[in-house]
Design a protein around this motif. Sequence first.
Motif, mmCIF file in Angstrom:
data_model
loop_
_atom_site.group_PDB
_atom_site.id
_atom_site.type_symbol
_atom_site.label_atom_id
_atom_site.label_comp_id
_atom_site.label_asym_id
_atom_site.label_seq_id
_atom_site.Cartn_x
_atom_site.Cartn_y
_atom_site.Cartn_z
ATOM 1 N N UNK A 171 -7.650 -4.121 3.456
ATOM 2 C CA UNK A 171 -7.645 -2.790 4.008
ATOM 3 C C UNK A 171 -7.036 -2.384 5.411
ATOM 4 N N UNK A 172 -6.687 -3.597 6.024
ATOM 5 C CA UNK A 172 -5.754 -3.556 7.387
ATOM 6 C C UNK A 172 -6.824 -2.894 8.468
ATOM 7 N N UNK A 173 -8.015 -3.484 8.371
ATOM 8 C CA UNK A 173 -9.181 -3.037 9.213
ATOM 9 C C UNK A 173 -9.167 -4.218 10.431
ATOM 10 N N UNK A 219 -12.381 -0.961 -0.692
ATOM 11 C CA UNK A 219 -12.203 -1.592 -2.012
ATOM 12 C C UNK A 219 -12.027 -0.539 -2.889
ATOM 13 N N UNK A 220 -11.579 0.806 -2.684
ATOM 14 C CA UNK A 220 -11.556 1.885 -3.659
ATOM 15 C C UNK A 220 -10.387 1.570 -4.531
ATOM 16 N N UNK A 221 -10.439 2.127 -5.690
ATOM 17 C CA UNK A 221 -9.563 2.321 -6.972
ATOM 18 C C UNK A 221 -8.257 3.152 -6.666
ATOM 19 N N UNK A 244 -19.752 -13.630 0.464
ATOM 20 C CA UNK A 244 -19.561 -14.773 1.480
ATOM 21 C C UNK A 244 -18.784 -14.031 2.597
ATOM 22 N N UNK A 245 -18.609 -15.208 3.706
ATOM 23 C CA UNK A 245 -17.687 -14.404 5.184
ATOM 24 C C UNK A 245 -16.405 -14.442 4.676
ATOM 25 N N UNK A 246 -15.841 -15.386 3.644
ATOM 26 C CA UNK A 246 -14.464 -15.179 3.282
ATOM 27 C C UNK A 246 -14.127 -14.171 2.663
ATOM 28 N N UNK A 247 -15.485 -13.693 1.626
ATOM 29 C CA UNK A 247 -15.125 -12.336 0.981
ATOM 30 C C UNK A 247 -14.770 -11.289 1.909
ATOM 31 N N UNK A 248 -15.763 -11.051 2.636
ATOM 32 C CA UNK A 248 -15.396 -9.878 3.821
ATOM 33 C C UNK A 248 -14.225 -9.784 4.651
ATOM 34 N N UNK A 249 -13.866 -10.986 4.964
ATOM 35 C CA UNK A 249 -12.695 -11.188 5.714
ATOM 36 C C UNK A 249 -11.261 -10.922 4.845
ATOM 37 N N UNK A 250 -11.325 -11.177 3.606
ATOM 38 C CA UNK A 250 -10.536 -10.936 2.625
ATOM 39 C C UNK A 250 -10.287 -9.578 2.473
ATOM 40 N N UNK A 251 -11.359 -8.705 2.071
ATOM 41 C CA UNK A 251 -11.434 -7.366 1.946
ATOM 42 C C UNK A 251 -10.781 -6.629 3.039
ATOM 43 N N UNK A 252 -11.433 -6.901 4.348
ATOM 44 C CA UNK A 252 -11.116 -6.330 5.387
ATOM 45 C C UNK A 252 -9.699 -6.319 5.783
ATOM 46 N N UNK A 253 -9.073 -7.465 5.625
ATOM 47 C CA UNK A 253 -7.672 -7.600 5.998
ATOM 48 C C UNK A 253 -7.053 -6.928 4.961
#
Length: 397
Positions: free
Chosen positions: A307-309, A199-201, A296-305
């Motif tokens: 970032x293409x992790x 989540x870097x700027x 929430x779990x959805x927040x984590x998944x959205x960020x990691x997707x």
Amino acid sequence: MPQSQSSEPSGSGSKPQFKLGSPSTPPLYRIDLSAPPRSRYTALCTDFRVQLQDLVHLYDQVLTYTPHPRLIAFLSKKLLRRVHSSEETEELKGVAVACGVPLHLVVAYNTFLDLFSGCVSGGVRVVDAEQGEGEGEGIVHFRGLDWDMEPLRKLTVCLEYVREGRVVARAVSYAGYIGVLTGVRQGLSLSLNYRPRLDSSSSLLRHRLQQIQMLLGFRSSTPSILRQLLLSPGEAPTLDEIKTKLEKTPTSPCYLTFCSKDKIMTMEKDLHTLKTQTSDRFLAVSNHDLHMESWSTDDWVALLNKEKIPDVAGVKDILSDSIERKMCIMNQWESVDRDVGVRDVRRWLTVSPVRNETTHFVCVMDPNGEGGGLVWVEAYKEPVGVESESSESEESV
């Protein structure tokens, strides 16, 4: 509150004739900043020569965390010849000679070491901080350093920096390492925690350029910047001065904790931006951003997707563990229904999961003490839970 009493300096890099008050305290060495840079770490690195020659294996382990280990290994051998500071480059050349390790490996060790560490750091007001001739209210800095790199355990040391015969700062570090991850001087204590690039700027390209410039010695690493803050002549910089400096300084992502005699500041540092929290009572930080604690779990998944992790579950587990460690130490503080003392802080650092199988050391630092108070350090030569000899801290608290 135990405090080391220094002997008279007896030469460059010589061992001081005292120990901190725990049988688990790492060996303590004196670094004479008035000596020529190449000779400052000679005694220390000679004592650890055999262990430091294992840097080759540690280096190979670190490279496995990089995207192109073979290419980076080839380029490192050709290009890693210096760091940004000429003084620190001279020190590294002395380290390489003293321990018989190629210079590029020593430079790599000092450049990569702040990556991938899990930590808990923070500050808390206690009633028995150092106050001149006695004790009184003040801030102490607590720190636990976790690392899934077993060879580093054997290299844990305490350092006492001396300039013109006077102790100016103390640190907990690793043999052969000249930056600062954990240190204290009168008026300031500091520590660095690893921060994943999430989540870097700034773009991935900008981060890679920063890393390349740092590796080639065109920019200072964050531990080198912390060293400058710890060892600068004169009075310690204020927390406001530190914030102003770091706002203008590009660094790799990290979490930083600074304590003055009466205030705590934690910092979420990105490449070009930072967010701070301050308190005169209590703050803690581990290896996640503050706003992630409510995700929430959805927040984590959205960020990691985003970032293409690919290993969404694995990364989420790592950050969830970070949240658990921070919540644990916060709960310890909130459960105290009386004035907090150093003994309480020492106990917090030994509670699972704050202390765990990857913990290398825990410590308490007091920026109120002359020369910087390294109040208590407990290191673990083996993973906690499998040590042949119990080192339960309740015995020494």
